[in-house]
Write an enzyme that holds these catalytic residues in place. Structure first.
Site, PDB file in Angstrom:
ATOM      1  N   LYS A  83     -25.099 -25.167 -16.420  1.00 55.07           N
ATOM      2  CA  LYS A  83     -23.994 -25.100 -17.524  1.00 55.07           C
ATOM      3  C   LYS A  83     -23.771 -26.638 -17.944  1.00 55.07           C
ATOM      4  O   LYS A  83     -23.068 -26.864 -19.053  1.00 55.07           O
ATOM      5  CB  LYS A  83     -22.860 -24.345 -16.910  1.00 55.07           C
ATOM      6  CG  LYS A  83     -23.048 -22.923 -17.062  1.00 55.07           C
ATOM      7  CD  LYS A  83     -21.708 -22.428 -16.326  1.00 55.07           C
ATOM      8  CE  LYS A  83     -21.698 -20.897 -16.492  1.00 55.07           C
ATOM      9  NZ  LYS A  83     -20.441 -20.184 -16.212  1.00 55.07           N
TER      10      LYS A  83
ATOM     11  N   ASP B 156     -16.447 -18.474 -21.480  1.00 55.86           N
ATOM     12  CA  ASP B 156     -15.875 -17.860 -20.172  1.00 55.86           C
ATOM     13  C   ASP B 156     -14.333 -17.737 -20.439  1.00 55.86           C
ATOM     14  O   ASP B 156     -13.687 -16.773 -19.870  1.00 55.86           O
ATOM     15  CB  ASP B 156     -16.184 -18.636 -18.806  1.00 55.86           C
ATOM     16  CG  ASP B 156     -17.473 -18.525 -18.525  1.00 55.86           C
ATOM     17  OD1 ASP B 156     -18.012 -17.100 -18.355  1.00 55.86           O
ATOM     18  OD2 ASP B 156     -18.181 -19.465 -17.794  1.00 55.86           O
TER      19      ASP B 156
HETATM   20  P1  NAP Z   1     -17.263 -23.214  -8.234  1.00 53.76           P
HETATM   21  O1  NAP Z   1     -17.575 -24.129  -9.480  1.00 53.76           O
HETATM   22  O2  NAP Z   1     -18.358 -23.473  -6.994  1.00 53.76           O
HETATM   23  O3  NAP Z   1     -15.676 -23.275  -7.696  1.00 53.76           O
HETATM   24  C1  NAP Z   1     -15.213 -22.724  -6.646  1.00 53.76           C
HETATM   25  C2  NAP Z   1     -13.853 -22.789  -6.418  1.00 53.76           C
HETATM   26  O4  NAP Z   1     -13.414 -22.012  -5.370  1.00 53.76           O
HETATM   27  C3  NAP Z   1     -13.565 -24.116  -6.006  1.00 53.76           C
HETATM   28  O5  NAP Z   1     -12.172 -24.413  -6.757  1.00 53.76           O
HETATM   29  C4  NAP Z   1     -13.389 -24.094  -4.633  1.00 53.76           C
HETATM   30  O6  NAP Z   1     -12.441 -24.948  -3.799  1.00 53.76           O
HETATM   31  C5  NAP Z   1     -12.876 -22.716  -4.203  1.00 53.76           C
HETATM   32  N1  NAP Z   1     -13.288 -21.982  -3.107  1.00 53.76           N
HETATM   33  C6  NAP Z   1     -14.349 -21.739  -2.702  1.00 53.76           C
HETATM   34  N2  NAP Z   1     -14.013 -21.229  -1.423  1.00 53.76           N
HETATM   35  C7  NAP Z   1     -12.756 -21.134  -1.042  1.00 53.76           C
HETATM   36  C8  NAP Z   1     -12.054 -20.803   0.130  1.00 53.76           C
HETATM   37  N3  NAP Z   1     -12.776 -20.274   1.110  1.00 53.76           N
HETATM   38  N4  NAP Z   1     -10.814 -20.968   0.019  1.00 53.76           N
HETATM   39  C9  NAP Z   1     -10.157 -21.448  -0.931  1.00 53.76           C
HETATM   40  N5  NAP Z   1     -10.704 -21.937  -2.005  1.00 53.76           N
HETATM   41  C10 NAP Z   1     -12.296 -21.622  -2.193  1.00 53.76           C
HETATM   42  O7  NAP Z   1     -17.278 -21.676  -8.807  1.00 53.76           O
HETATM   43  P2  NAP Z   1     -17.124 -20.942 -10.193  1.00 53.76           P
HETATM   44  O8  NAP Z   1     -18.377 -20.993 -11.101  1.00 53.76           O
HETATM   45  O9  NAP Z   1     -15.708 -21.434 -10.535  1.00 53.76           O
HETATM   46  O10 NAP Z   1     -16.985 -19.503  -9.625  1.00 53.76           O
HETATM   47  C11 NAP Z   1     -15.804 -19.008  -8.838  1.00 53.76           C
HETATM   48  C12 NAP Z   1     -16.063 -17.403  -8.685  1.00 53.76           C
HETATM   49  O11 NAP Z   1     -15.726 -16.920  -9.993  1.00 53.76           O
HETATM   50  C13 NAP Z   1     -17.421 -16.778  -8.322  1.00 53.76           C
HETATM   51  O12 NAP Z   1     -17.116 -15.767  -7.289  1.00 53.76           O
HETATM   52  C14 NAP Z   1     -18.015 -16.456  -9.557  1.00 53.76           C
HETATM   53  O13 NAP Z   1     -18.908 -15.372  -9.185  1.00 53.76           O
HETATM   54  C15 NAP Z   1     -16.865 -15.669 -10.387  1.00 53.76           C
HETATM   55  N6  NAP Z   1     -16.967 -15.739 -11.704  1.00 53.76           N
HETATM   56  C16 NAP Z   1     -16.700 -14.635 -12.563  1.00 53.76           C
HETATM   57  C17 NAP Z   1     -16.832 -14.738 -13.750  1.00 53.76           C
HETATM   58  C18 NAP Z   1     -16.426 -13.313 -14.470  1.00 53.76           C
HETATM   59  O14 NAP Z   1     -16.779 -13.221 -15.652  1.00 53.76           O
HETATM   60  N7  NAP Z   1     -15.707 -12.421 -13.811  1.00 53.76           N
HETATM   61  C19 NAP Z   1     -17.030 -15.895 -14.584  1.00 53.76           C
HETATM   62  C20 NAP Z   1     -17.228 -17.073 -13.825  1.00 53.76           C
HETATM   63  C21 NAP Z   1     -17.342 -17.058 -12.520  1.00 53.76           C
HETATM   64  P3  NAP Z   1     -12.979 -26.274  -3.331  1.00 53.76           P
HETATM   65  O15 NAP Z   1     -13.135 -27.316  -4.216  1.00 53.76           O
HETATM   66  O16 NAP Z   1     -11.841 -26.509  -2.227  1.00 53.76           O
HETATM   67  O17 NAP Z   1     -14.337 -25.928  -2.471  1.00 53.76           O
END
Ligand code: NAP
Length: 280
Positions: free
Chosen positions: A64, A100
């Protein structure tokens, strides 16, 4: 025929093909949507002649941010968010978009919730939280971002970027019980934007259910399961709940508007995703 598709690594789990193919069938549109597993080291080669093969692409993890260097222009949202999930090719020119955040805002609107003037507490500061924060700000909301790992300063960096780029207020706080206890009562909308609660870890949640009150809107961007533990408990506490399926569907619907200029049948897209999730 319009050739569309998704590039990422991996792409096998994606719902986009199912969702878009349903629209093409229903609207009798001559288009196809393929899944393309592209390794990071193959991205430059893939993008070289992508404009000759495709009318548009979706982009997912891990491309991305990297993909932006191969594009001729960016939408305001993509520029602010600093990531692209949708590309349109037209007359030899490529333009990157980020749908998004729009998907998130429209998923709330779908449930009758307007973010304008609302206080949104965003849990997480990763890619999805960035998109949600910037789009919510553009739509007139106020955001507070809380994140787990303090050493990375993810929430602080995002909040200060929002302030610099938009001139609007944005606050960053650590993700802990004290913050949640203080901030949830002040929020109109709680947006959970981490993978916690996602299959197979369905029993996990970051939000103690006793902090959720009636009238709060709780949106979880996790869409598998459709009803996460957070949403189930929030619903039981009387909150209005919004599932991550909505964000997924509406970011895709926005892509179809950009690529094909059509108004897609959003309800059919919800159905296609829910059927597909149900069969997994
Ligand atoms: P990302 O860039 O890897 O960011 C993950 C975030 O989650 C970070 O802020 C991380 O915090 C936090 N995190 C991970 N594990 C954690 C835990 N055990 N406790 C507290 N915080 C935690 O991922 P992303 O792209 O933002 O995606 C996040 C989620 O959203 C994924 O599950 C993805 O599948 C979903 N998503 C859904 C859609 C939709 O259309 N519905 C779209 C995009 C993403 P730290 O910095 O502390 O690690």
């Amino acid at each position: 025929m319009d050739r569309l598709g998704l590039i990422g690594h991996p792409v096998g789990h994606s719902m986009s093909q199912v969702m878009h193919s349903r629209v093409f069938r229903e609207m009798e549109i001559n288009a196809e949507y393929g899944l393309h597993d592209v390794l990071p080291e193959e991205l430059g080669f893939f993008m070289k002649d992508a404009g000759e093969k495709f009318s548009g692409l979706n982009v997912t993890i891990p491309h991305k941010v990297e993909v932006m260097q191969y594009l001729d222009g960016l939408s305001r949202e993509a520029e602010l968010i600093g990531a692209v999930n949708t590309i349109k090719y037209s007359d030899g020119v490529s333009r990157g978009y980020n749908t998004d955040g729009i998907g998130f805002v429209k998923s709330l609107a779908h449930e009758g919730v307007d973010v304008a003037g609302k206080r949104i507490l965003i849990v997480g500061a990763g890619g999805a939280a960035r998109a949600i924060s910037f789009q919510s700000i553009l739509e007139g909301a106020e955001v507070t971002i809380c994140n787990r790992r303090q050493e990375m300063q993810m929430a602080e960096n995002l909040a200060s970027e929002i302030r610099e780029k938009t001139g609007r207020k944005a606050e960053a706080l650590p993700l802990d019980r004290d913050t949640l206890k203080e901030q949830i009562p002040k929020a109109d909308i709680l947006a959970h934007a981490t993978p916690v609660g996602m299959h197979p870890n369905k029993d996990s949640t970051l939000i103690p259910c006793e902090l959720v009150r009636e009238g709060l809107v709780v949106a979880d961007i996790v869409y598998n399961p459709v009803e996460t533990r957070l949403l189930r408990e929030a619903g039981q506490a009387g909150a209005k709940i919004v599932s991550g399926v909505g964000m997924l569907v509406h970011q895709g619907a926005q892509g179809l508007r950009i690529w094909l200029g059509i108004e897609p049948p959003v309800e059919s897209m919800y159905k296609a995703v829910l059927e597909n999730l149900g069969s997994k």
